[in-house]
Design a protein around this motif. Structure first.
Motif, mmCIF file in Angstrom:
data_model
loop_
_atom_site.group_PDB
_atom_site.id
_atom_site.type_symbol
_atom_site.label_atom_id
_atom_site.label_comp_id
_atom_site.label_asym_id
_atom_site.label_seq_id
_atom_site.Cartn_x
_atom_site.Cartn_y
_atom_site.Cartn_z
ATOM 1 N N THR A 56 5.267 -6.585 -6.680
ATOM 2 C CA THR A 56 5.439 -6.228 -5.124
ATOM 3 C C THR A 56 5.086 -4.668 -4.935
ATOM 4 O O THR A 56 5.463 -3.977 -5.767
ATOM 5 N N THR A 57 4.406 -4.528 -3.946
ATOM 6 C CA THR A 57 3.604 -2.891 -3.889
ATOM 7 C C THR A 57 4.338 -2.254 -2.608
ATOM 8 O O THR A 57 4.998 -2.998 -1.756
ATOM 9 N N SER A 58 4.640 -0.805 -2.646
ATOM 10 C CA SER A 58 4.860 -0.206 -1.470
ATOM 11 C C SER A 58 3.857 0.933 -1.540
ATOM 12 O O SER A 58 3.512 1.572 -2.384
ATOM 13 N N TYR A 59 3.707 1.663 -0.366
ATOM 14 C CA TYR A 59 2.911 2.578 -0.258
ATOM 15 C C TYR A 59 3.588 3.818 0.739
ATOM 16 O O TYR A 59 4.155 3.353 1.875
ATOM 17 N N ALA A 60 3.044 5.056 0.544
ATOM 18 C CA ALA A 60 3.247 6.040 1.480
ATOM 19 C C ALA A 60 2.310 6.026 2.658
ATOM 20 O O ALA A 60 1.075 5.255 2.467
ATOM 21 N N ASP A 61 2.596 6.267 3.882
ATOM 22 C CA ASP A 61 1.768 6.233 4.943
ATOM 23 C C ASP A 61 0.470 6.695 4.861
ATOM 24 O O ASP A 61 -0.679 6.039 5.175
ATOM 25 N N PHE A 62 0.405 7.901 3.996
ATOM 26 C CA PHE A 62 -0.906 8.524 4.007
ATOM 27 C C PHE A 62 -1.776 7.864 3.018
ATOM 28 O O PHE A 62 -2.973 8.208 3.123
ATOM 29 N N VAL A 63 -1.372 6.797 2.508
ATOM 30 C CA VAL A 63 -2.383 6.072 1.494
ATOM 31 C C VAL A 63 -2.806 4.534 2.021
ATOM 32 O O VAL A 63 -3.625 4.066 1.493
#
Length: 118
Positions: A56-63
């Motif tokens: 399961t992944t999560s990302y910062a908005d800038f990437v």
């Protein structure tokens, strides 16, 4: 736990780069692997994370939409696929890990420099 980041370098804006992080020292069941970055004169920011078990992944908005985090369980390695990088993505990229039950990341790699030229 040891984390060894590599694969940084100089890349032109719009090209691709895939830093990797080799993890060792334990099994990473129920761990979360992450990439952070720190640009000159700025604080270290979270970029992306992946759970070891389910991916399961999560990302910062800038990437989000440009970078992809993945892991290879057989190689105990985490990757950060950087597509269409921008000059503002220039930073030292660090991999980190923690137990899913821990509040803070408590194991860090040494960082790999990524420089994006315009």
């Amino acid at each position: 736990v040891q984390l060894q980041a590599s694969g940084g370098g100089l890349v032109q804006a719009g090209d691709s780069l895939r830093p990797s992080c080799a993890a060792s020292g334990r099994t990473f069941t129920n761990y979360i692997m992450a990439w952070f970055r720190q640009a000159p004169g700025k604080e270290r920011d979270f970029a992306a994370a992946i759970t070891w078990n389910l991916g399961t992944t999560s990302y910062a908005d800038f990437v989000k939409g440009r970078f992809t985090i993945s892991r290879d369980k057989a190689k105990n390695t985490v990757y950060l696929e950087m597509n269409s990088p921008k000059p503002e993505d220039t930073a030292v990229y660090y991999c980190a890990t923690k137990s899913s039950a821990a509040r803070n990341y408590n194991h860090w790699g040494q960082g790999t420099q990524v420089t994006v030229s315009s």
